[in-house]
Every structure is written in C-alpha cells, then in structure tokens.
Design a protein around this motif. Structure first.
Motif, PDB file in Angstrom:
ATOM      1  N   VAL A   1      -1.125   1.994  -6.599  1.00 38.96           N
ATOM      2  CA  VAL A   1       0.083   1.628  -7.320  1.00 38.96           C
ATOM      3  C   VAL A   1      -0.234   0.499  -8.309  1.00 38.96           C
ATOM      4  N   PRO A   2       0.348   0.524  -9.512  1.00 32.54           N
ATOM      5  CA  PRO A   2       0.152  -0.596 -10.441  1.00 32.54           C
ATOM      6  C   PRO A   2       0.670  -1.897  -9.813  1.00 32.54           C
ATOM      7  N   TYR A   3      -0.061  -2.975  -9.982  1.00 35.43           N
ATOM      8  CA  TYR A   3       0.378  -4.231  -9.376  1.00 35.43           C
ATOM      9  C   TYR A   3      -0.072  -5.418 -10.227  1.00 35.43           C
ATOM     10  N   HIS A   4       0.559  -6.560  -9.953  1.00 37.71           N
ATOM     11  CA  HIS A   4       0.178  -7.798 -10.635  1.00 37.71           C
ATOM     12  C   HIS A   4       0.401  -8.959  -9.680  1.00 37.71           C
ATOM     13  N   ILE A   5      -0.549  -9.866  -9.636  1.00 36.64           N
ATOM     14  CA  ILE A   5      -0.436 -11.078  -8.830  1.00 36.64           C
ATOM     15  C   ILE A   5      -0.180 -12.248  -9.770  1.00 36.64           C
ATOM     16  N   ILE A   6       0.977 -12.898  -9.608  1.00 34.01           N
ATOM     17  CA  ILE A   6       1.305 -14.077 -10.411  1.00 34.01           C
ATOM     18  C   ILE A   6       0.814 -15.310  -9.651  1.00 34.01           C
ATOM     19  N   GLU A   7       0.020 -16.112 -10.274  1.00 32.19           N
ATOM     20  CA  GLU A   7      -0.481 -17.328  -9.635  1.00 32.19           C
ATOM     21  C   GLU A   7       0.254 -18.551 -10.201  1.00 32.19           C
ATOM     22  N   LYS A   8       1.024 -19.184  -9.336  1.00 39.02           N
ATOM     23  CA  LYS A   8       1.771 -20.372  -9.761  1.00 39.02           C
ATOM     24  C   LYS A   8       1.930 -21.310  -8.569  1.00 39.02           C
ATOM     25  N   ASP A   9       1.524 -22.538  -8.748  1.00 37.59           N
ATOM     26  CA  ASP A   9       1.518 -23.499  -7.644  1.00 37.59           C
ATOM     27  C   ASP A   9       2.908 -24.112  -7.443  1.00 37.59           C
ATOM     28  N   THR A  10       3.809 -23.326  -6.887  1.00 37.81           N
ATOM     29  CA  THR A  10       5.131 -23.859  -6.541  1.00 37.81           C
ATOM     30  C   THR A  10       5.071 -24.640  -5.228  1.00 37.81           C
ATOM     31  N   TYR A  11       4.048 -24.389  -4.433  1.00 36.15           N
ATOM     32  CA  TYR A  11       3.891 -25.085  -3.149  1.00 36.15           C
ATOM     33  C   TYR A  11       3.848 -26.602  -3.349  1.00 36.15           C
TER      34      TYR A  11
ATOM     35  N   ASP B   1       1.679 -15.581  -5.850  1.00 42.69           N
ATOM     36  CA  ASP B   1       0.776 -16.421  -5.068  1.00 42.69           C
ATOM     37  C   ASP B   1       1.171 -17.872  -5.353  1.00 42.69           C
ATOM     38  N   GLN B   2       1.856 -18.487  -4.374  1.00 36.45           N
ATOM     39  CA  GLN B   2       2.385 -19.831  -4.563  1.00 36.45           C
ATOM     40  C   GLN B   2       1.389 -20.932  -4.186  1.00 36.45           C
ATOM     41  N   LYS B   3       0.167 -20.531  -3.945  1.00 37.45           N
ATOM     42  CA  LYS B   3      -0.919 -21.468  -3.646  1.00 37.45           C
ATOM     43  C   LYS B   3      -0.667 -22.262  -2.365  1.00 37.45           C
ATOM     44  N   GLN B   4      -0.139 -21.571  -1.378  1.00 35.63           N
ATOM     45  CA  GLN B   4       0.005 -22.188  -0.060  1.00 35.63           C
ATOM     46  C   GLN B   4      -1.371 -22.260   0.600  1.00 35.63           C
ATOM     47  N   PRO B   5      -1.686 -23.371   1.225  1.00 32.95           N
ATOM     48  CA  PRO B   5      -2.986 -23.480   1.907  1.00 32.95           C
ATOM     49  C   PRO B   5      -3.139 -22.374   2.950  1.00 32.95           C
ATOM     50  N   GLY B   6      -4.267 -21.701   2.919  1.00 31.89           N
ATOM     51  CA  GLY B   6      -4.530 -20.657   3.904  1.00 31.89           C
ATOM     52  C   GLY B   6      -4.019 -19.286   3.522  1.00 31.89           C
ATOM     53  N   PHE B   7      -3.393 -19.159   2.338  1.00 37.76           N
ATOM     54  CA  PHE B   7      -2.875 -17.851   1.936  1.00 37.76           C
ATOM     55  C   PHE B   7      -4.039 -16.882   1.711  1.00 37.76           C
ATOM     56  N   PRO B   8      -4.028 -15.725   2.383  1.00 40.10           N
ATOM     57  CA  PRO B   8      -5.137 -14.772   2.254  1.00 40.10           C
ATOM     58  C   PRO B   8      -5.033 -13.984   0.945  1.00 40.10           C
ATOM     59  N   GLU B   9      -5.607 -14.510  -0.110  1.00 39.30           N
ATOM     60  CA  GLU B   9      -5.441 -13.953  -1.450  1.00 39.30           C
ATOM     61  C   GLU B   9      -5.972 -12.526  -1.592  1.00 39.30           C
ATOM     62  N   HIS B  10      -6.892 -12.133  -0.741  1.00 40.85           N
ATOM     63  CA  HIS B  10      -7.512 -10.818  -0.886  1.00 40.85           C
ATOM     64  C   HIS B  10      -6.672  -9.678  -0.305  1.00 40.85           C
ATOM     65  N   VAL B  11      -5.739  -9.991   0.601  1.00 47.78           N
ATOM     66  CA  VAL B  11      -5.039  -8.950   1.368  1.00 47.78           C
ATOM     67  C   VAL B  11      -4.238  -8.005   0.486  1.00 47.78           C
ATOM     68  N   LEU B  12      -3.333  -8.550  -0.312  1.00 47.55           N
ATOM     69  CA  LEU B  12      -2.456  -7.689  -1.116  1.00 47.55           C
ATOM     70  C   LEU B  12      -3.208  -6.927  -2.204  1.00 47.55           C
ATOM     71  N   PRO B  13      -4.106  -7.567  -2.980  1.00 46.22           N
ATOM     72  CA  PRO B  13      -4.853  -6.795  -3.983  1.00 46.22           C
ATOM     73  C   PRO B  13      -5.625  -5.621  -3.378  1.00 46.22           C
ATOM     74  N   GLU B  14      -6.248  -5.842  -2.241  1.00 52.21           N
ATOM     75  CA  GLU B  14      -7.010  -4.760  -1.603  1.00 52.21           C
ATOM     76  C   GLU B  14      -6.080  -3.643  -1.139  1.00 52.21           C
ATOM     77  N   TYR B  15      -4.962  -4.024  -0.551  1.00 55.61           N
ATOM     78  CA  TYR B  15      -4.006  -3.023  -0.050  1.00 55.61           C
ATOM     79  C   TYR B  15      -3.403  -2.216  -1.201  1.00 55.61           C
ATOM     80  N   LEU B  16      -2.993  -2.890  -2.264  1.00 55.24           N
ATOM     81  CA  LEU B  16      -2.339  -2.228  -3.390  1.00 55.24           C
ATOM     82  C   LEU B  16      -3.324  -1.368  -4.184  1.00 55.24           C
ATOM     83  N   ALA B  17      -4.550  -1.835  -4.309  1.00 56.22           N
ATOM     84  CA  ALA B  17      -5.569  -1.041  -4.997  1.00 56.22           C
ATOM     85  C   ALA B  17      -5.838   0.249  -4.239  1.00 56.22           C
ATOM     86  N   ALA B  18      -5.855   0.161  -2.913  1.00 55.29           N
ATOM     87  CA  ALA B  18      -6.077   1.354  -2.087  1.00 55.29           C
ATOM     88  C   ALA B  18      -4.918   2.335  -2.215  1.00 55.29           C
ATOM     89  N   LEU B  19      -3.706   1.814  -2.385  1.00 54.64           N
ATOM     90  CA  LEU B  19      -2.537   2.679  -2.563  1.00 54.64           C
ATOM     91  C   LEU B  19      -2.549   3.376  -3.926  1.00 54.64           C
TER      92      LEU B  19
END
Length: 301
Positions: free
Chosen positions: A95-105, A75-93
């Motif tokens: 599969v183990p997952y991790h979201i890295i939050e880093k403001d490279t934007y 998660d590069q902290k782009q304005p408007g990035f839908p932060e909920h989409v991937l966690p919800e999708y991956l949790a439903a699957l």
C-alpha cells in the motif's frame, strides 16, 4: 486440517465478513467515500488503525466506487519508538504510505508539567500535522480508527464531565472547513477489532512510549461500558442507536429548538373545538336530545 484449526478458520472468516459488513454500512449511511476520493488512513500502530487499513484495502478492490488509499504515520520522536515496524509492514502490504517525522514529543514534555496527562496536547499537535499533510497532498478524506466504543465513551465523557450531549460523528468537516474526517469503524465493536487483531497478528506498537498517565476519566467510561455490555447484553447497541434518533423538541436546548416561539395554530384550535363538540354530542346522546341538539349547533358553527 484438524477440527480445531478448521473451527478457527471458520470463526476468522465469519468475523472478517462481519467487520467488512459493518464498515460498508457506515460508509454507505454517511456517504464517507465517493468516486475519485483520495483517502488518507491515519496509522498509529494500534489495533484500530491496522484493522481500518485492512478493511479499506479490501473494500478498495470490491466497492462500486474507485478511490485511492495512502497510509500515513506520524513519527513523533518518542524515545524507543520502533521506526522500522510500520515501513516494513506497509511495504509488505504494497500500500502507498508516508511517514511524517516531527518531534512533537519534545514540545509536549516541555509544555506539560511532569505527572500530568499529555494526551490532550499530543492529540492536538498530531491532528494539526496530519491535517496539514492532507491539504498539501490533495487528500479528500481523512480516515480515523475510532470505533463504536470510542464514540460511546466520548458521549458519556461529555455528559458526565462536560455537561453536553456530544459524541464523535461518523463524518465531520474540520473547524477550518478544509478537511473531511471519516470514521468507517463507527459501527464496529472494539471487542470484534481485538479478535481480528489477534487472528491477524498485527505488529502492534503500544501507546505508552511517552510515559503519559492514562486518561482516568476515559478509562472509567470504558470500564462502565464493558460492565453494562456484560450485565445487560444489547444495551450498548440501543444507546448507539439513540445517537442516530435524536428528537430536539424532546430535549431542552433553546438553540436547537424554538421553545419560546411555540404557539397553537388556528387549525389546531379548530380541531380542539371539534373534539370538544363531538364529546358534547356523545355525552348528550347518553342523557337527552336537548343537549345533543346543543352539541350539533356547535358543530355547525
């Protein structure tokens, strides 16, 4: 079930089987995944990485080797990035997952002048962050979603703009020698991925949130390849096959082949003399025995 729905189901099953086959072939040809590997699937939210994760999850159940999967998104902290989409999708699957939050934007916007393409710096920052996470979490393979068309586009970009015969290898050791990158979609066509994504209805996150201009050079390569594919069916397959059949001695790179050290061997010289003598014998046999005897004398030496 209606005929239309049944036809659609058959097409989907056929496509999915084909994609799993191409990915399996690429993995086997380049020994991408081995027993005990921990494979990090870099998930961007685009059709390619969704497809990659989907197929690897299937192979994890059916492959003769055991390996772990973890889906990782930056998660590069782009304005408007839908932060909920991937966690919800991956949790439903499941599969183990991790979201890295880093403001490279913010870094990219600060460094790159307004109006210039940001893709180059953005990708370098993203790559460094993902590599660091892989090292810290005992990841043995980093899986990227580059497909066959990406590889061919990069090949022609390097030819036309970089003066190099260079593409994206299906398997790569990073420059720091600490990470192995694999591209299981290396044999897979983008148009097949697009069809699967439409069937699966993946929650695609567009790569335009940063407002960056398109990479016009890559876009030109994409148009060129699509035109060739339409006008000359099979051409792209042949070009990709050529990347797997390289003859260094038939090119011109002095670092790759020892052109300056080429020399005829003694054996080769003897073979040449033998051929000359045999030709002489044959010619003499057509004109007289005297010349034929002369040719035999050469053979006897």
């Amino acid at each position: 079930m209606s005929d239309l729905k049944q036809k659609s189901t058959i097409q989907f099953n056929k496509l999915q089987k084909h994609l799993r086959h191409t990915v399996g072939d690429a993995i086997a040809d380049y020994n991408m995944i081995e027993n005990g590997d921990k494979v990090m699937v870099c998930l961007s939210g685009g059709k390619d990485s969704f497809t990659l994760l989907d197929i690897l999850m299937h192979l994890q159940k059916t492959a003769p080797v055991e390996f772990e999967l973890i889906a990782v998104n930056l998660d590069q902290k782009q304005p408007g990035f839908p932060e909920h989409v991937l966690p919800e999708y991956l949790a439903a699957l499941g599969v183990p997952y991790h979201i890295i939050e880093k403001d490279t934007y913010s870094i990219v916007k600060r460094v790159i002048p307004e109006g210039n393409t940001t893709c180059g710096l953005c990708s370098r920052l993203r790559r460094g962050t993902l590599y660091g996470y892989a090292e810290a979490n005992n990841v043995t393979k980093i899986a990227l979603g580059h497909h066959r068309d990406d590889i061919l586009e990069t090949f022609f970009l390097n030819i036309f703009y970089g003066g190099k015969l260079k593409a994206m290898p299906p398997k790569l050791l990073s420059d720091d020698k600490k990470n192995i990158i694999i591209r299981p979609l290396a044999y897979t066509r983008e148009k097949d991925i697009e069809r699967l994504a439409a069937f699966k209805n993946y929650p695609i996150i567009p790569c335009n949130l940063c407002g960056s201009q398109e990479n016009l050079q890559r876009q030109a390569m994409k148009v060129m390849l699509k035109t060739w594919d339409k006008q000359f069916p099979g051409r792209l397959e042949t070009i990709f096959t050529s990347l797997k059949n390289v003859a260094p001695s038939q090119l011109a790179d002095t670092q790759l082949f020892d052109f300056s050290g080429l020399a005829r061997s003694q054996q080769a010289e003897e073979q040449v003399m033998t051929f000359i003598a045999r030709d002489s014998v044959y010619a003499a046999s057509q004109s007289g025995t005297g010349a034929a005897n002369a040719g035999l004398d050469v053979l006897a030496q």
